[in-house]
Design a protein around this motif. Sequence first.
Motif, short mmCIF file in Angstrom:
data_model
loop_
_atom_site.label_atom_id
_atom_site.label_comp_id
_atom_site.label_asym_id
_atom_site.label_seq_id
_atom_site.Cartn_x
_atom_site.Cartn_y
_atom_site.Cartn_z
N VAL A 11 -9.81 -1.44 -7.00
CA VAL A 11 -9.10 -2.63 -7.49
C VAL A 11 -7.88 -2.15 -8.26
O VAL A 11 -8.00 -1.49 -9.30
CB VAL A 11 -9.99 -3.51 -8.38
N VAL A 12 -6.69 -2.49 -7.74
CA VAL A 12 -5.45 -1.96 -8.28
C VAL A 12 -4.50 -3.10 -8.57
O VAL A 12 -4.47 -4.11 -7.86
CB VAL A 12 -4.82 -0.95 -7.29
N ALA A 13 -3.71 -2.95 -9.63
CA ALA A 13 -2.65 -3.90 -9.95
C ALA A 13 -1.31 -3.23 -9.72
O ALA A 13 -1.06 -2.12 -10.23
CB ALA A 13 -2.76 -4.38 -11.39
N LEU A 14 -0.46 -3.87 -8.94
CA LEU A 14 0.84 -3.32 -8.58
C LEU A 14 1.91 -3.78 -9.56
O LEU A 14 1.77 -4.81 -10.22
CB LEU A 14 1.22 -3.74 -7.17
N SER A 15 2.99 -3.01 -9.62
CA SER A 15 4.11 -3.37 -10.48
C SER A 15 5.32 -3.69 -9.62
O SER A 15 5.39 -3.35 -8.44
CB SER A 15 4.45 -2.23 -11.45
#
Length: 239
Positions: free
Chosen positions: A37-41
């Motif tokens: 689970v990753v959050a992108l910028s």
Amino acid sequence: MNRDIRRFAAMDALTAAALDAVREAAREAMTQRGRFVVALSGGSSPLALYAAMAREGYGAPFDATHFFFGDERLVPVADRRNTFGTVAPILFTPTPVPVGNIRPMPVEIRPAELAAETYEAEIRETLGAGPGEIPRFDLILLGMGPDGHTASLFPGSPALEETRRLVAAVPAPTTVEPHVPRLTFTLPLLNAAHRVLFLAAAKGKEQALERALGDAPDPDTPASLVRPQGALTWLVATG
């Protein structure tokens, strides 16, 4: 907090190091939790990384990855200022990521506070965090602006004082463009992450970087307030 600061003469070397860091985080997440689970910028610095992830893989299966966004400008997806609209053709269109695993911020919901609540609920459901619990992303990607902001946490913003909400609606910034309202992860969510990875180009940001990389948090430099429970890595392009 375990902090690692690495400097590179060119962006292509930074991108290669960033891809290695994403792969390390993804493999650890798959081994320990069975998904990534990753959050992108947003911004221009990570776009080459996203292209490399699509082209070369990133250490986790596409169908076992959930993609969130750490902040977003409240403009339609078709607007060139929308982060999801910029990232999608680079990372998602060329790959078989299930549509349900791609989780853009709900820019169409009004008021903005309801959009923030909706996205927080989606994060909690995906990560299995109940009320009062702070979920832990496997990896959060961040950048930094010349004013020291990160995500959409700007100097002097009331959102910096948030201790309960995971996602906040913030008014249009005055220190950087575009001057449009936004949604952003808050510090409690950022600082709960297993890993945080900053990608930063130093040109024009030298003073902010010096403050952000100092030993003590600087309230006037929001990026310096990101001190996660897990690992913190700064990749800085000096050229």
